[in-house]
Design an enzyme around this catalytic site. Structure first.
Site, PDB file in Angstrom:
ATOM      1  N   ASP A   8       0.859  -1.179   0.000  1.00 27.57           N
ATOM      2  CA  ASP A   8       0.000   0.000   0.000  1.00 27.57           C
ATOM      3  C   ASP A   8       0.903   1.239   0.000  1.00 27.57           C
ATOM      4  OD1 ASP A   8      -2.402   1.565   0.442  1.00 27.57           O
ATOM      5  OD2 ASP A   8      -1.712   1.756   2.514  1.00 27.57           O
ATOM      6  N   ASP A  10      -0.382   5.087   0.934  1.00 28.82           N
ATOM      7  CA  ASP A  10      -0.728   6.006   2.025  1.00 28.82           C
ATOM      8  C   ASP A  10      -0.760   5.286   3.358  1.00 28.82           C
ATOM      9  OD1 ASP A  10      -1.290   8.632   0.750  1.00 28.82           O
ATOM     10  OD2 ASP A  10      -2.728   7.444  -0.384  1.00 28.82           O
ATOM     11  N   LYS A 150      -8.497  -4.925  -3.996  1.00 25.98           N
ATOM     12  CA  LYS A 150      -7.057  -5.075  -4.162  1.00 25.98           C
ATOM     13  C   LYS A 150      -6.665  -6.545  -4.239  1.00 25.98           C
ATOM     14  CE  LYS A 150      -5.440  -0.868  -1.754  1.00 25.98           C
ATOM     15  NZ  LYS A 150      -4.524  -0.386  -0.698  1.00 25.98           N
ATOM     16  N   ASP A 173      -2.337  -0.721   5.725  1.00 27.67           N
ATOM     17  CA  ASP A 173      -2.788  -0.049   6.945  1.00 27.67           C
ATOM     18  C   ASP A 173      -4.297   0.152   7.036  1.00 27.67           C
ATOM     19  OD1 ASP A 173      -2.924   2.015   4.927  1.00 27.67           O
ATOM     20  OD2 ASP A 173      -3.021   3.479   6.564  1.00 27.67           O
ATOM     21  N   ASP A 177      -6.980  -2.934   2.516  1.00 26.66           N
ATOM     22  CA  ASP A 177      -5.864  -3.867   2.377  1.00 26.66           C
ATOM     23  C   ASP A 177      -6.216  -5.272   2.864  1.00 26.66           C
ATOM     24  OD1 ASP A 177      -3.885  -1.981   1.393  1.00 26.66           O
ATOM     25  OD2 ASP A 177      -3.945  -1.097   3.404  1.00 26.66           O
TER      26      ASP A 177
END
Length: 228
Positions: A8, A10, A150, A173, A177
């Site tokens: 990831d 951010d 994802k 995070d 995810d």
């Protein structure tokens, strides 16, 4: 041999101030296996990061709505339904919340991101009405097709790259995810991760943001050396 990565951006490759940490560039460029950047941002953002980091353009964007690996570009979801839902949201008084030129959505192709100051209850209601998924990435609310994620995108990217999804190590995070964590062989949530990501991960790191990611990848590399 180190494993391929699904990272990831951010909250994972960034600092607490939401900027890309310079030390992340050497991390990405020096990894000896494929690195896939998997983000909720619009497609141009991770592509640009790959270019500046000097790594091949292997990205998952828009929470799985767009995926690129070794020249193969794939889309998932129903953007027309998303557009119809956002039109209904705005007709009922909702506001996307981005002032001035909306660079958050300007290049977005399969979903829409809404500022977290927006009317969450109204947006969730519209999502349910149009059979869409509401995702809170911690940085924005996202309205997207339920079949785009994802994790699903990584499954396709892995095949293109000649790997199984279970060959990958993932770091993230946010709740977006969790689907990645479900398909990879090993997953890490940084210390600043939300409850959904932390619960889905195999490991929760002691440090957050890019520092936690660096800790995870050092451990992965050390284990690969020990196993060699």
């Amino acid at each position: 041999m180190v494993p391929p990565l699904a990272l990831d951006i951010d909250g994972t490759l960034t600092t607490p101030e939401h900027t890309i940490a310079p030390r992340a560039f050497s991390l990405l460029a020096g990894w000896e296996a494929p690195v896939v950047l998997a983000t909720g941002k619009a497609f141009p953002y991770p592509v640009a990061l790959c270019q500046f980091a000097g790594i091949p353009e292997r990205v998952i964007a828009e929470n799985g709505g767009v995926a690129l690996a070794d020249g193969q570009l794939e889309y998932a979801g129903d953007p027309e339904r998303v557009d119809a839902a956002i039109e209904a949201f705005e007709e009922r008084g909702g506001d996307l919340g981005w002032d001035g030129v909306d660079t958050i959505n300007r290049w977005r192709e399969t979903e829409v991101a809404v500022r977290r100051t927006a009317d969450e209850a109204l947006l969730r209601g519209v999502a349910a009405e149009f059979d869409l998924q509401f995702v809170d990435s911690g940085y924005a609310y996202h309205l997207k097709s339920a079949d785009a994620s994802k994790g699903a995108a990584l499954t396709g990217v892995a095949e293109t790259l000649g790997y199984e999804p279970s060959d990958f190590v993932a770091v993230g995070d946010s709740e977006n995810d969790a689907s990645t964590f479900e398909v990879v062989g090993e997953s890490y949530a940084v210390a600043n991760a939300d409850e959904t990501a932390s619960a889905a991960a195999d490991h929760v790191l002691d440090r957050g943001y890019v520092d936690g990611t660096l800790d995870a990848l050092r451990a992965v590399r050390e284990r690969a050396v020990d196993d060699a």
